[in-house]
Design a protein around this motif. Structure first.
Motif, short mmCIF file in Angstrom:
data_model
loop_
_atom_site.label_atom_id
_atom_site.label_comp_id
_atom_site.label_asym_id
_atom_site.label_seq_id
_atom_site.Cartn_x
_atom_site.Cartn_y
_atom_site.Cartn_z
N GLY A 76 -20.04 -10.43 2.22
CA GLY A 76 -21.36 -10.47 2.59
C GLY A 76 -22.09 -11.91 1.88
N ARG A 77 -23.26 -11.98 1.94
CA ARG A 77 -23.76 -12.88 1.07
C ARG A 77 -24.85 -12.40 0.22
N LEU A 78 -25.29 -13.28 -0.62
CA LEU A 78 -26.08 -12.99 -1.83
C LEU A 78 -27.51 -13.54 -1.30
N GLN A 79 -28.64 -12.81 -1.70
CA GLN A 79 -29.79 -13.35 -1.12
C GLN A 79 -30.35 -14.22 -1.98
N ALA A 80 -30.15 -14.33 -3.46
CA ALA A 80 -30.19 -15.36 -4.45
C ALA A 80 -29.24 -15.18 -5.51
N VAL A 81 -28.75 -16.29 -5.97
CA VAL A 81 -27.96 -16.45 -7.14
C VAL A 81 -28.67 -16.56 -8.34
N ASP A 82 -28.88 -15.40 -9.38
CA ASP A 82 -29.46 -15.32 -10.55
C ASP A 82 -28.55 -15.69 -11.79
#
Ligand SMILES: [Zn+2]
Length: 107
Positions: A76-82
């Motif tokens: 999938g995709r990450l909503q944000a990379v922290d």
């Protein structure tokens, strides 16, 4: 939290991220669409900076691999990379975009 679409084998019950024609467990063709809860563990991710043409508007974005609690590994995709994000982090499906699960870190 939206469910994540996977394939389920009607013969042996195995789950698979798909798409595929044969069950990887028993080789049956009896695969059907199934919905599973979008909670799991982040295995890894990579940031795509030079995206293919149809994804350019999204770049940079992070493609991730998640082991769902339901027992299936999905991308999938990450909503944000922290910066604090680590493999093993608890994530959940926050949204679906064109059938792609968008994961975010569990609060
Ligand atoms: Zn099977």
């Amino acid at each position: 939290m939206p469910d994540v679409s996977v394939l389920k084998c009607r013969k042996c019950g195995a789950l698979d991220a798909g798409p595929r024609l044969l069950c990887p467990n028993c080789r049956s063709r009896a695969l059907e669409a199934a919905q599973v809860e979008g909670k799991g563990t982040l295995l890894s991710w990579t940031i795509i900076r030079r995206a293919p043409a149809k994804m350019k508007a999204l770049a940079p974005y992070a493609v991730c691999v998640v082991d769902l609690e339901a027992g299936v590994r999905v991308t999938g995709r990450l909503q944000a990379v922290d910066a604090a994000l680590r493999p093993g982090a608890r994530v959940r499906c926050a949204a679906l975009e064109g059938g792609v699960a968008i994961f975010s870190a569990e609060a």
